[in-house]
Design an enzyme around this catalytic site. Structure first.
Site, mmCIF file in Angstrom:
data_model
loop_
_atom_site.group_PDB
_atom_site.id
_atom_site.type_symbol
_atom_site.label_atom_id
_atom_site.label_comp_id
_atom_site.label_asym_id
_atom_site.label_seq_id
_atom_site.Cartn_x
_atom_site.Cartn_y
_atom_site.Cartn_z
ATOM 1 N N CYS A 99 35.858 31.002 61.556
ATOM 2 C CA CYS A 99 34.711 30.310 62.142
ATOM 3 C C CYS A 99 35.155 29.327 63.226
ATOM 4 O O CYS A 99 34.532 29.240 64.291
ATOM 5 C CB CYS A 99 33.924 29.581 61.058
ATOM 6 S SG CYS A 99 32.402 28.813 61.661
ATOM 7 N N CYS A 205 29.168 28.081 53.141
ATOM 8 C CA CYS A 205 27.928 27.332 52.887
ATOM 9 C C CYS A 205 26.791 28.211 52.407
ATOM 10 O O CYS A 205 26.022 27.829 51.542
ATOM 11 C CB CYS A 205 27.508 26.584 54.139
ATOM 12 S SG CYS A 205 26.752 27.607 55.417
#
Length: 377
Positions: A99, A205
């Site tokens: 990411c 998440c």
């Protein structure tokens, strides 16, 4: 030359204090909230709506404009699909490193430069560079090096070890010289009480409260196979997919005196080899082989001139650095550690350091094991 700065605002205390420090230092600050997961998917839940509320509160308190940008498609294509392919291949990928490489220090960087006309970006990572926390030492004709921060316990250079040079050289890390405790205290003094006490986010998440195994099976079909004890060759249980397990993880197998732990996954046979006891010697190794490394600034001089580089290694960001020797091979690097480590895992990144500098990382593709795997009995 750096006046207008875009800060990634996550709704957490670190990015909030980073934004405050930048504004306090006289920069024109633009807050940017990134959304990388679509909650309309049938599975996965991200807390980004609550985080966006917190980010909005922070920016109102600091009198900073907040922009919302979606990188859902980019995250799916550049990070999540890679994640799935590697799990299917028996590897254990690191989504945070991916990411940062493809989204936060690539897509985010380009978006802010083009659409907000900023001079630099900033994040709440605990890291530093040779250009300094506010790019005071920036030099157009020099490469930037990634440095460890003052707070070694919160050091996040591990997650930045695949970041590209072109974005890192224009990135500020305002928290470089602060301890986490000091950051929380700054937030409290600024009146950000709820943010100051907010827990750090961990893991992926959008899995939320779901167990990882339940989440991943929505994307990768189950495939039944066996757990095999490497010492006896006996089948000791069955599994529903190698993608649900990682090296060193405890297996929930009943009716055995000692707990079993994952030793190796065979994609072709769909067999997971296990060992009895967390201290089984098969789980501990000191040699690994990697793919081609990503050097943030340049290849270490000793590796080029002497063919051997004495450095420090970690493959988990919470673990201490371990002395090692690094040499090149035809595919990448051979890393020889001065001590055995438990459960070095294919697919994870070997991150390399020397003199407080994070030089970069390479994906681990194989572990040296002096064992012949048994056949099924």
């Amino acid at each position: 030359m750096f006046k207008k700065v875009a800060v990634g605002i996550s709704g957490g205390v670190d990015s909030a204090v980073a934004a405050f420090l930048l504004k306090n230092a006289g920069y024109q600050v633009e807050g940017v909230f990134m959304r990388n997961w679509d909650n309309n998917y049938e599975v996965g839940f991200c807390s980004d709506e609550k985080d966006y509320e917190d980010a909005s509160f922070v920016c109102r308190k600091l009198d900073v404009p907040l922009h919302r940008v979606h990188f859902i498609k980019e995250y799916w294509n550049d990070v999540f699909t890679t994640l799935l392919k590697e799990y299917e291949s028996g590897l254990t990928p690191n989504p945070d490193i991916l990411c940062n490489r493809y989204i936060k220090f690539d897509r985010f960087f380009e978006h802010c430069r083009k659409n907000l006309a900023v001079d630099a970006i900033a994040t709440g990572h605990y890291a530093n560079t040779t250009f300094g926390p506010y790019l005071d030492n920036f030099k157009e004709d020099e490469s930037v090096k990634l440095l460890q921060p003052v707070d070694k316990h919160k050091d996040q250079t591990f997650f930045l070890s695949q970041v590209k040079q072109f974005s890192l050289r224009r990135c500020m890390f305002p928290l470089a010289r602060y301890l986490k405790s000091e950051v929380r205290e700054i937030a409290r003094k600024k009146g950000l009480m709820n943010i100051a006490s907010k827990r750090d986010s961990t893991g992926i998440c959008f899995i939320g409260k779901k167990r990882f195994k339940n989440f991943i099976q929505e994307f990768i079909p189950e495939k039944n196979g066996y757990f095999i004890d490497i010492d006896t060759g006996h089948i000791v249980g069955e599994h529903t997919g190698i993608h649900k397990w990682t090296i060193g993880q405890r297996c929930c197998l009943r009716s055995f005196k000692d707990a079993y732990f994952i030793f190796k996954k065979d994609v072709v046979s769909n067999i997971i080899y296990v060992v009895a006891g967390t201290k089984h010697p098969a789980l501990w190794n000191n040699i690994c082989y990697t793919n081609h490394p990503h050097w943030i600034s340049e290849e270490p001089v000793d590796l080029v001139k002497k063919c051997v580089w004495k450095a420090y290694f970690r493959f988990q960001h919470t673990k201490p650095l371990v002395p090692c020797r690094v040499v090149t091979n035809s595919d990448g690097l051979t890393i020889i550690l001065e001590q055995n480590l438990r459960a070095i895992t294919e697919g994870q990144y070997g991150v390399l350091y020397s003199n407080n500098i994070c030089y970069g990382s390479a994906k681990i593709k194989d572990i040296h094991k002096n064992l012949k795997l048994p056949s099924i009995e």
